[in-house]
Write a protein that holds these residues in place. Structure first.
Motif, PDB file in Angstrom:
ATOM      1  N   LEU A 115       0.841  -1.194   0.000  1.00  0.00           N
ATOM      2  CA  LEU A 115       0.000   0.000   0.000  1.00  0.00           C
ATOM      3  C   LEU A 115       0.878   1.248   0.000  1.00  0.00           C
ATOM      4  N   THR A 117       2.182   4.787   0.940  1.00  0.00           N
ATOM      5  CA  THR A 117       2.118   5.515   2.209  1.00  0.00           C
ATOM      6  C   THR A 117       1.625   6.927   1.940  1.00  0.00           C
ATOM      7  N   VAL A 118       1.176   7.561   2.991  1.00  0.00           N
ATOM      8  CA  VAL A 118       0.677   8.925   2.848  1.00  0.00           C
ATOM      9  C   VAL A 118       1.763   9.825   2.280  1.00  0.00           C
ATOM     10  N   GLU A 122       1.637  12.023  -1.120  1.00  0.00           N
ATOM     11  CA  GLU A 122       1.930  13.454  -1.155  1.00  0.00           C
ATOM     12  C   GLU A 122       3.008  13.742  -2.190  1.00  0.00           C
ATOM     13  N   LYS A 128      -0.275  18.070   0.278  1.00  0.00           N
ATOM     14  CA  LYS A 128      -0.323  17.338   1.541  1.00  0.00           C
ATOM     15  C   LYS A 128      -1.671  16.648   1.725  1.00  0.00           C
ATOM     16  N   VAL A 129      -1.646  15.589   2.500  1.00  0.00           N
ATOM     17  CA  VAL A 129      -2.892  14.951   2.918  1.00  0.00           C
ATOM     18  C   VAL A 129      -3.313  15.594   4.232  1.00  0.00           C
ATOM     19  N   LEU A 131      -4.122  15.603   7.539  1.00  0.00           N
ATOM     20  CA  LEU A 131      -4.126  14.761   8.733  1.00  0.00           C
ATOM     21  C   LEU A 131      -4.562  15.538   9.965  1.00  0.00           C
ATOM     22  N   VAL A 142      -8.511  12.714   3.783  1.00  0.00           N
ATOM     23  CA  VAL A 142      -8.317  11.294   4.078  1.00  0.00           C
ATOM     24  C   VAL A 142      -9.372  10.457   3.366  1.00  0.00           C
ATOM     25  N   PHE A 145      -8.402   9.766  -0.195  1.00  0.00           N
ATOM     26  CA  PHE A 145      -7.373   8.733  -0.235  1.00  0.00           C
ATOM     27  C   PHE A 145      -7.997   7.349  -0.035  1.00  0.00           C
TER      28      PHE A 145
ATOM     29  N   GLY B  30      -1.106  16.810  13.313  1.00  0.00           N
ATOM     30  CA  GLY B  30      -0.999  16.161  12.011  1.00  0.00           C
ATOM     31  C   GLY B  30       0.401  15.662  11.743  1.00  0.00           C
ATOM     32  N   ILE B  33       1.097  12.451  13.571  1.00  0.00           N
ATOM     33  CA  ILE B  33       0.484  11.341  12.847  1.00  0.00           C
ATOM     34  C   ILE B  33       1.324  11.001  11.622  1.00  0.00           C
ATOM     35  N   ARG B  34       1.734  12.056  10.912  1.00  0.00           N
ATOM     36  CA  ARG B  34       2.500  11.842   9.677  1.00  0.00           C
ATOM     37  C   ARG B  34       3.786  11.059   9.958  1.00  0.00           C
ATOM     38  N   LEU B  37       3.073   7.362  10.508  1.00  0.00           N
ATOM     39  CA  LEU B  37       2.423   6.589   9.453  1.00  0.00           C
ATOM     40  C   LEU B  37       3.428   5.721   8.712  1.00  0.00           C
ATOM     41  N   GLY B  38       2.895   4.740   8.000  1.00  0.00           N
ATOM     42  CA  GLY B  38       3.723   3.953   7.095  1.00  0.00           C
ATOM     43  C   GLY B  38       4.377   2.757   7.751  1.00  0.00           C
ATOM     44  N   THR B  41      -0.081  -1.251   7.883  1.00  0.00           N
ATOM     45  CA  THR B  41      -1.378  -0.850   7.351  1.00  0.00           C
ATOM     46  C   THR B  41      -2.395  -0.673   8.467  1.00  0.00           C
ATOM     47  N   ASP B  44      -1.821   2.463  10.422  1.00  0.00           N
ATOM     48  CA  ASP B  44      -2.215   3.633   9.635  1.00  0.00           C
ATOM     49  C   ASP B  44      -3.727   3.828   9.664  1.00  0.00           C
ATOM     50  N   ILE B  51      -9.027  10.292  12.628  1.00  0.00           N
ATOM     51  CA  ILE B  51      -9.287  11.511  11.867  1.00  0.00           C
ATOM     52  C   ILE B  51     -10.749  11.570  11.437  1.00  0.00           C
ATOM     53  N   LEU B  52     -11.244  10.444  10.914  1.00  0.00           N
ATOM     54  CA  LEU B  52     -12.634  10.425  10.455  1.00  0.00           C
ATOM     55  C   LEU B  52     -13.591  10.594  11.626  1.00  0.00           C
TER      56      LEU B  52
END
Lengths: 242, 415
Positions: A115, A117-118, A122, A128-129, A131, A142, A145, B30, B33-34, B37-38, B41, B44, B51-52
């Motif tokens: 997958l 990555t963010v 970007e 930017k995403v 976040l 988000v 995405f 943010g 979080i950034r 991430l990664g 899965t 993430d 966020i949602l």
């Protein structure tokens, strides 16, 4: 006429409505460009279904050329959206943006089988995403995405079918594993009854399709050597019988 | 890239000493979080969920508050209909039971708006615009009706927005319940809202409204000039926080606002000395227009009632400063016609929600015109009392052409 109603105000409103219409038109034409490039990339990546696996890197490289165009289109779009009014016009580009996210996600999967990555996303778009949950300047949400990721599962289930046709029996197994990982990720989300939720509900059919392929291959002893024995095959087989 | 003054980031600009911290705290969320991430899965997606979820929770809060605003605004309108014409005179407005109720509800609604404004900053204004739009319209309907009854004029948009400037303390931002709890009894929150000057805004506002009501209002259009610099009526609306212009502290700007209607709270703000933020809630042109369109329905009701009063000789006002009911009906009619010509000047698409309400406006206007016609024609044929009964029950209105008047009037109430 009495002066109880300030008609000048209505003129001002008329003017501001016309301004808004112009902004919308400009955004629409920028989005149209984005959409066109999207379709170019889609056309390139579609060939993955009819290519052998050693042709895939070349296809990805070809697709990546177009992504610089996408960056240009998005940066054009960025300039058109007034500060703090992202969500006012968001509906105009959300669809093409989801598609662009999907294409980046697919390219990345074809290259690395994982997958995106963010950060990589970007990198694809030079945007930017979001976040922070608070979009100041133009950002990718988000949701957009995640929509792209859902599209990926759909595309991969198709790729699994075509991989078998072209004699690549190991790809469906890898796809199956990847999709399950994604699915367990999506299960973490507490989705409301929105469009993302509806599309998420469709993922399980993609998984089922891939599981059926793996089952077919396993039953005919076409992939035994290629997979780690045990759980993978056993679990997929069990689920298909349900 | 219009409205240059909006370029302040939506992070809360508190007073200078505080802002680096607040900005950093907000920005880093943010970024944290950034940076995480990664890795996997599943991890993430855990972040995506947060966020949602934050987004969904916020929308939920906004919807709840909007429903309350809607409710109280309707009660404000009912109260206005209960008041008698003389109640709107400065010397009587403080003692009129209906108007006191109006003011109380108004204070509550302002608190609810204050609460909702915290969630509607920066780009979030348009993100959740659809969720608050209805509340705005109902509120605008109530306020423009009141403004008409007091001033006989259409309330300008900037006068509406002048009420929607909120002085907010950081505590209130972290705990909006300090302003007002949503979904509770009207004044439940008041006892707990101590401390912050802003939280008491509604309360003091209410108090201030007991002073001559009109005087207070006359100042209104001037106020936004302080709070929203260079903001013409055509500018794109958005909820934004405006900092204290880099001036040493909000002590400078808060009293500026308070001077006009919040004198009692100035010492309170000074005493707490906690840095406050100005949160400005703007009204979109569309909501304003839709609110006015709804207002026409209320004006129709008002006109019919007034026409009824004109047939009750015992109730004729003796105070010279109050127009006779006939004149009042004529004034409403003229007002409605002016509004209609304003709307007629707009080029609207068929899809626009305003177009739909235009039909209602036309209907309301015709209803009053026809009622006036009937009173004139049949006035001599029936005793006034009978005519009044017919008027109120809608018999005179329908005539045969209009048909189903009471039901359409009911529909307008829904909006």
């Amino acid at each position: 006429m009495s002066n109880a109603v300030d008609l000048g105000f209505f003129d001002a409103i008329q003017a501001s409505m016309e301004n808004e219409a112009t902004t919308k038109d400009n955004i629409r034409s920028a989005v149209r460009e984005l959409d066109r490039t999207n379709r170019n990339i889609t056309a390139v990546l579609n060939r993955v279904h009819s290519s052998s696996k050693d042709q895939v890197p070349a296809l990805c490289a070809q697709a990546r050329i177009y992504f610089s165009d996408i960056q240009t289109h998005i940066s054009d779009l960025t300039k058109l959206v007034p500060t703090h009014q992202y969500y006012k016009y968001n509906g105009l580009w959300s669809g093409p943006m989801q598609q662009a996210c999907f294409l980046a996600t697919l390219t990345m999967y074809l290259e690395h089988e994982r997958l995106i990555t963010v950060e990589e996303l970007e990198g694809f778009f030079a945007v930017k995403v979001d976040l922070d949950n608070n979009i100041t300047d133009f950002q990718i949400s988000v949701e957009e995405f995640l929509h792209g990721v859902v599209s990926l599962t759909n595309e991969l289930s198709r790729l699994a079918v075509n991989a078998v046709t072209s004699g690549d029996f190991s790809r469906p197994v890898r796809i199956g594993k990847f999709l399950k990982e994604l699915y367990s990720g999506f299960q973490l989300l507490n989705l409301k009854n929105d469009s993302l939720r509806k599309r998420f509900d469709g993922i399980k059919y993609d998984i089922k399709k891939v599981e059926e392929i793996i089952y077919d291959l396993t039953v005919r002893k076409l992939i035994v050597a290629n997979t780690e024995p045990g759980q993978d095959i056993a679990s997929t087989g069990a689920e298909v019988q349900v | 890239m219009e409205d240059v003054h909006m370029e302040t980031p939506p992070t809360l600009l508190v007073e200078p000493a505080e802002s680096p911290l607040a900005a950093q705290k907000h920005k880093s969320k943010g970024d944290i979080i950034r940076s995480n991430l990664g890795k996997s899965t599943v991890q993430d997606f855990g972040y995506f969920r947060d966020i949602l979820e934050e987004h969904h929770d916020r929308r939920e809060r906004i919807i709840k508050a909007s429903r309350d605003i809607n409710n109280f605004s309707k009660k404000m309108i009912f109260a206005l209909h209960r008041a008698e014409p003389k109640d709107y005179l400065p010397q009587f407005s403080a003692t009129s039971e209906a108007l006191i109720e109006f003011k109380e509800k108004h204070a509550t609604v302002l608190k609810l708006f204050h609460r909702v404004a915290i969630d509607l900053q920066g780009s979030n204004y348009y993100r959740y615009q659809r969720s608050v739009s209805g509340a705005f319209q109902e509120y605008i309907e109530a306020m423009t009706l009141e403004y008409y009854l007091v001033h006989g004029k259409l309330m300008p948009k900037n006068a509406l927005e002048a009420d929607l400037v909120f002085t907010t303390t950081p505590e209130q931002i972290s705990n909006p319940d300090l302003i007002i709890a949503i979904g509770q009894s009207p004044f439940g929150g008041e006892g707990r809202s101590g401390g912050g000057g802003g939280g008491q805004r509604g309360k003091f506002n209410k108090d201030s409204r007991k002073r001559p009501y009109n005087k207070d209002r006359e100042d209104a259009p001037k106020r936004p000039a302080n709070a929203i610099p260079a903001d013409g009526p055509t500018s794109q609306p958005s909820a934004s926080t405006s900092a204290a212009d880099g001036s040493p502290s909000t002590a400078l700007i808060s009293p500026m606002i308070m001077e006009t209607d919040q004198i009692p709270s100035a010492p309170a703000a000074a005493a707490t000395s906690s840095p406050t933020v100005q949160i400005v809630l703007e009204v979109t042109d569309e909501d304003y227009l839709l609110g006015i369109a709804d207002l026409t329905g209320e004006l129709m009701r008002l006109a019919i009632n007034t026409l009824g009063q004109s047939l009750m000789p015992t109730l004729q006002e003796e105070d010279a400063s109050i127009l006779s009911p006939e004149k009042r009906v004529q004034h409403i009619l003229q007002f409605l016609r002016d509004i209609k010509s304003g709307f007629d000047g707009l080029s609207l698409t068929k899809m626009s929600p305003i177009s739909k309400k235009m039909a209602v406006l036309r209907q309301s206007l015709q209803k009053i015109e026809f009622a006036c016609y009937n009173v004139k024609v049949r006035g001599a044929e029936y005793p006034p009392e009978v005519l009044r009964q017919m008027l109120v029950s809608g018999q005179v209105l329908g005539g045969g052409g209009g048909g189903g008047d009471s039901s359409t009037a009911g529909n307008e109430d829904e909006e």
